[in-house]
Design an enzyme around this catalytic site. Structure first.
Site, short mmCIF file in Angstrom:
data_model
loop_
_atom_site.label_atom_id
_atom_site.label_comp_id
_atom_site.label_asym_id
_atom_site.label_seq_id
_atom_site.Cartn_x
_atom_site.Cartn_y
_atom_site.Cartn_z
N ARG A 86 0.79 -1.23 0.00
CA ARG A 86 0.00 0.00 0.00
C ARG A 86 0.82 1.28 0.00
O ARG A 86 0.25 2.36 -0.12
CB ARG A 86 -0.96 0.06 1.21
N ASP A 87 2.13 1.23 0.15
CA ASP A 87 2.89 2.48 0.27
C ASP A 87 4.28 2.35 -0.35
O ASP A 87 5.28 2.70 0.26
CB ASP A 87 3.00 2.89 1.74
N ILE A 88 4.32 1.84 -1.58
CA ILE A 88 5.60 1.74 -2.29
C ILE A 88 6.03 3.13 -2.76
O ILE A 88 5.29 3.85 -3.42
CB ILE A 88 5.47 0.79 -3.51
#
Length: 206
Positions: A86-88
């Site tokens: 969810r937060d690359i």
């Protein structure tokens, strides 16, 4: 003091500890020390991909793909285990002093339901420059959301900028939903059609 948060933190820590892969920062333990909730994680000596981009500017496509490949391996392992990151973003890609690449901060990851969608629907979690359209619109995220973010990451590595900018996070989020990510060659000359196709395919809004 927020027991709901503490329970979620502990549940996610235990889930993250089950994800072991050479390109994933390991979570070793979690606990409570006199009310202080903590995680014990692998120490990775080195720097972030953001540090590299600040020092060297845009990378050659060949260099960018060397960094991207282990990130995709880490995500593939996570998705196979039922997790979505969810937060690359460059801050969450660590490069060790001896050149190994590890993906950090699976603390935002959520165990996915059997249908492949995140269990925390309705919440936007992540950095707005890399958010997929479905995260913006519905708060949904699955493996494809990470693929979208990886495409944005590749775009940034080879052009030196993210595809969508604006005066506010809301305006950037709006562009993810309504505007296609352009081919990197429209920003920087000399990018091969294959690399263009990789970015455009991975960042398709549908």
């Amino acid at each position: 003091s927020d027991q709901a948060f503490v329970s979620r933190f502990q549940r996610e820590a235990k889930a993250a500890a089950r994800l072991t892969h050479p390109h994933v920062v390991g979570v070793y333990d979690q606990g409570n020390d006199d009310g202080l909730i903590y995680l014990a994680m692998e120490f990775v000596p080195g720097r972030t991909l953001r540090d590299v981009l600040r020092q060297y500017g845009p990378l050659a496509p060949e260099q960018a793909l060397v960094f991207l490949d282990p990130v995709l391996e880490a995500l593939a392992a996570a998705h196979a285990a039922g997790f979505v990151h969810r937060d690359i973003k460059p801050e969450n890609v660590l490069i060790t002093d001896d050149g190994r690449v590890k993906v950090a901060d699976f603390g935002l990851a959520r165990a996915m339901e059997p249908n492949g969608e995140s269990v925390t629907q309705g919440m936007i979690i992540g950095t707005v420059a890399y958010l997929s359209p479905e995260q913006v619109e519905r708060g949904d995220a699955d493996g494809r959301s990470d693929v979208y973010a990886a495409g944005i990451l590749l775009f940034e590595m080879i052009t030196g900028q993210v595809p969508h900018g604006g005066d506010s996070p809301l305006s950037v989020a709006y562009q993810h939903v309504n505007t296609d990510v352009p081919a990197p060659s429209s920003i920087r000359h000399g990018i091969s059609p294959d690399v263009d196709a990789l970015v455009v395919t991975s960042t398709r809004r549908d």
